[in-house]
Design a protein around this motif. Structure first.
Motif, PDB file in Angstrom:
ATOM      1  N   LYS A   1     -10.774   0.316  -9.127  1.00  0.00           N
ATOM      2  CA  LYS A   1     -11.957   0.176  -8.278  1.00  0.00           C
ATOM      3  C   LYS A   1     -11.772  -0.937  -7.259  1.00  0.00           C
ATOM      4  CE  LYS A   1     -15.585   2.019 -11.287  1.00  0.00           C
ATOM      5  NZ  LYS A   1     -16.739   1.689 -12.156  1.00  0.00           N
ATOM      6  N   GLY A   2     -12.119  -0.635  -6.020  1.00  0.00           N
ATOM      7  CA  GLY A   2     -11.989  -1.614  -4.958  1.00  0.00           C
ATOM      8  C   GLY A   2     -10.612  -1.658  -4.330  1.00  0.00           C
ATOM      9  N   ARG A   3      -9.640  -0.978  -4.948  1.00  0.00           N
ATOM     10  CA  ARG A   3      -8.276  -0.970  -4.398  1.00  0.00           C
ATOM     11  C   ARG A   3      -7.837   0.434  -3.966  1.00  0.00           C
ATOM     12  NH1 ARG A   3      -4.081  -2.130  -7.604  1.00  0.00           N
ATOM     13  NH2 ARG A   3      -5.077  -1.402  -9.523  1.00  0.00           N
TER      14      ARG A   3
ATOM     15  N   ASP B   1     -11.912   1.865 -13.808  1.00  0.00           N
ATOM     16  CA  ASP B   1     -12.145   0.443 -13.563  1.00  0.00           C
ATOM     17  C   ASP B   1     -10.916  -0.299 -13.012  1.00  0.00           C
ATOM     18  OD1 ASP B   1     -14.487  -0.106 -16.332  1.00  0.00           O
ATOM     19  OD2 ASP B   1     -14.786   0.611 -14.281  1.00  0.00           O
TER      20      ASP B   1
ATOM     21  N   TYR C   1     -14.029   6.487  -9.954  1.00  0.00           N
ATOM     22  CA  TYR C   1     -12.829   5.668 -10.095  1.00  0.00           C
ATOM     23  C   TYR C   1     -12.767   5.026 -11.474  1.00  0.00           C
ATOM     24  CZ  TYR C   1     -12.638   5.935  -4.995  1.00  0.00           C
ATOM     25  OH  TYR C   1     -12.578   6.383  -3.703  1.00  0.00           O
TER      26      TYR C   1
ATOM     27  N   ASN D   1      -4.206   0.508  -2.223  1.00  0.00           N
ATOM     28  CA  ASN D   1      -3.989  -0.805  -1.614  1.00  0.00           C
ATOM     29  C   ASN D   1      -3.885  -1.878  -2.683  1.00  0.00           C
ATOM     30  OD1 ASN D   1      -4.257   0.392   0.964  1.00  0.00           O
ATOM     31  ND2 ASN D   1      -6.482   0.100   0.934  1.00  0.00           N
ATOM     32  N   SER D   2      -3.387  -3.027  -2.294  1.00  0.00           N
ATOM     33  CA  SER D   2      -3.257  -4.168  -3.217  1.00  0.00           C
ATOM     34  C   SER D   2      -2.600  -3.732  -4.519  1.00  0.00           C
ATOM     35  CB  SER D   2      -4.634  -4.782  -3.500  1.00  0.00           C
ATOM     36  OG  SER D   2      -5.247  -5.205  -2.296  1.00  0.00           O
TER      37      SER D   2
ATOM     38  N   SER E   1       0.830  -1.205   0.000  1.00  0.00           N
ATOM     39  CA  SER E   1       0.000   0.000   0.000  1.00  0.00           C
ATOM     40  C   SER E   1       0.864   1.254   0.000  1.00  0.00           C
ATOM     41  CB  SER E   1      -0.904   0.027   1.235  1.00  0.00           C
ATOM     42  OG  SER E   1      -1.788  -1.068   1.242  1.00  0.00           O
TER      43      SER E   1
ATOM     44  N   THR F   1      -8.751   4.532  -2.894  1.00  0.00           N
ATOM     45  CA  THR F   1      -9.778   5.361  -2.283  1.00  0.00           C
ATOM     46  C   THR F   1      -9.336   6.817  -2.314  1.00  0.00           C
ATOM     47  OG1 THR F   1     -10.424   3.565  -0.780  1.00  0.00           O
ATOM     48  CG2 THR F   1     -11.151   5.789  -0.216  1.00  0.00           C
TER      49      THR F   1
END
Length: 127
Positions: A66-68, A63, A61, A85-86, A17, A70
């Protein structure tokens, strides 16, 4: 006009991260214009990553992140953050903060809709 200023780049291994910060000039502090993060990898065109605007909970965001990633806006400090992250090797790029973008982030992914750009900060993700 004073331009945005990024900080927080660096090197990390895949899966790790990093957090980026963008200090927004005071003259844009309460602007309803979009603030976005963009990135440009070696030999690649500049691409949108995420965006938001002052006083809003609205976020956008790309694609691939997204989800990683923020994005968040601290209005009191006039700082926009990007928590990543990730992380993957393909996230390696120079990351730019852009201010004075489209109102309410209507066309947030279009780089030419932003008038103020920071110098960029390098993010390197190794496998």
């Amino acid at each position: 006009a004073v331009r945005p200023e990024e900080s927080g780049g660096g090197s990390v291994q895949a899966g790790g991260s990093l957090g980026l910060s963008c200090l927004i000039p005071s003259e844009y502090k309460y602007s309803l214009n979009c603030v976005g993060w963009f990135r440009q990898g070696p030999g690649e065109p500049r691409e949108a990553v995420a965006a938001t605007y002052s006083g809003s909970s609205q976020t956008s965001y790309a694609d691939p992140v997204k989800g990683r990633f923020t994005i968040s806006y601290d209005n009191a400090k006039s700082i926009v953050y990007l928590q990543m992250n990730s992380l993957k090797p393909e996230d390696t790029a120079v990351y730019y903060c852009a201010a004075e973008g489209p109102m309410f982030c209507s066309t947030w992914a279009l780089a030419y809709d932003y008038s103020q750009w920071g110098p960029g900060t390098q993010v390197t993700v190794s496998s």
